[in-house]
Design a protein around this motif. Structure first.
Motif, mmCIF file in Angstrom:
data_model
loop_
_atom_site.group_PDB
_atom_site.id
_atom_site.type_symbol
_atom_site.label_atom_id
_atom_site.label_comp_id
_atom_site.label_asym_id
_atom_site.label_seq_id
_atom_site.Cartn_x
_atom_site.Cartn_y
_atom_site.Cartn_z
ATOM 1 N N GLN A 170 45.537 39.878 42.643
ATOM 2 C CA GLN A 170 44.836 40.213 41.410
ATOM 3 C C GLN A 170 45.439 39.455 40.235
ATOM 4 O OE1 GLN A 170 44.444 44.324 40.302
ATOM 5 N NE2 GLN A 170 43.962 44.970 42.382
ATOM 6 N N VAL A 171 44.591 39.162 39.263
ATOM 7 C CA VAL A 171 45.048 38.672 37.969
ATOM 8 C C VAL A 171 44.854 39.823 36.992
ATOM 9 C CG1 VAL A 171 44.633 37.037 36.092
ATOM 10 C CG2 VAL A 171 44.447 36.273 38.458
ATOM 11 N N LEU A 172 45.939 40.232 36.354
ATOM 12 C CA LEU A 172 45.893 41.384 35.458
ATOM 13 C C LEU A 172 46.140 40.947 34.028
ATOM 14 C CD1 LEU A 172 48.176 43.581 37.706
ATOM 15 C CD2 LEU A 172 45.709 43.739 37.552
ATOM 16 N N PHE A 173 45.343 41.457 33.104
ATOM 17 C CA PHE A 173 45.566 41.180 31.688
ATOM 18 C C PHE A 173 46.444 42.314 31.151
ATOM 19 C CE2 PHE A 173 41.128 39.020 31.183
ATOM 20 C CZ PHE A 173 41.581 37.970 31.950
ATOM 21 N N THR A 174 47.617 41.982 30.659
ATOM 22 C CA THR A 174 48.466 43.015 30.064
ATOM 23 C C THR A 174 48.251 43.097 28.557
ATOM 24 O OG1 THR A 174 50.289 41.432 29.938
ATOM 25 C CG2 THR A 174 50.218 42.866 31.860
ATOM 26 N N SER A 175 47.605 42.077 27.987
ATOM 27 C CA SER A 175 47.285 42.082 26.567
ATOM 28 C C SER A 175 46.181 41.065 26.321
ATOM 29 C CB SER A 175 48.529 41.738 25.756
ATOM 30 O OG SER A 175 48.197 41.547 24.401
#
Length: 179
Positions: A170-175
């Motif tokens: 997965q590619v996760l956006f933390t901001s």
């Protein structure tokens, strides 16, 4: 005097009898609790180590790459991108500056090491994908989700070409900040 001794003996016997009853009661409660814990662990415990899991051959794995949702080896580990992605996207009335901080979810230490080794490739791919977006897409949750999926697909394809396997789950956006 004899009566006093008899009364003291009766009181001592009652005290020891009461202590025995309490001890037995606590023992029974303890056994019930232990049996309950064992039953719960047995019912809700994971899979047995005796169960065999079929393994794919490398040919099957490469044939199923398009249908695979993620690499399924090891524990989930997270690889943070060293820098946030800053880029300009066209907007409805003006251009917007966007900053995205991202992390990659991988399975297993081998995939973690591969991801860390290929950070420049991953950063380049993600920057390309992110900067091809528009401000209108990034304003909606659906647009952000589509961008994450596109980023995952592109990163997995790039890593597949170099390493021979997709590596990233997965590619996760933390901001995500847009101005």
């Amino acid at each position: 005097m004899a009566e006093e001794k008899d009364t003291e003996q009766n009181e001592e016997q009652e005290d020891t009898g009461g202590k025995k009853k309490k001890l037995i009661l606590f023992g029974v409660i303890g056994l019930v609790l232990v049996a309950t814990v064992i039953l719960v662990l047995w019912l809700f415990g994971g899979t047995s180590s005796n169960e065999a899991t079929p393994r794919e051959t490398p040919e099957q794995a490469s044939n199923d790459f398009e249908n695979a949702s993620a690499p399924e080896i090891g524990n989930a580990l997270y690889v943070g991108m060293p820098r946030p992605f800053v880029f300009i996207v066209p907007g409805d009335s003006r251009e917007r500056t966007v900053q995205i901080k991202a992390q990659l979810m991988v399975r297993g230490e081998e995939n973690e090491e591969l991801a860390k080794k290929h950070i420049p490739l991953i950063e380049g791919t993600l920057h390309e994908v992110f900067s091809s977006s528009t401000a209108d897409r990034l304003k909606t949750a659906e647009g952000k989700g589509q961008l994450r999926e596109l980023a995952l697909t592109e990163v997995r394809n790039a890593l597949q070409e170099v390493t021979g396997k997709p590596v990233v789950e997965q590619v996760l956006f933390t901001s995500l900040v847009m101005q």
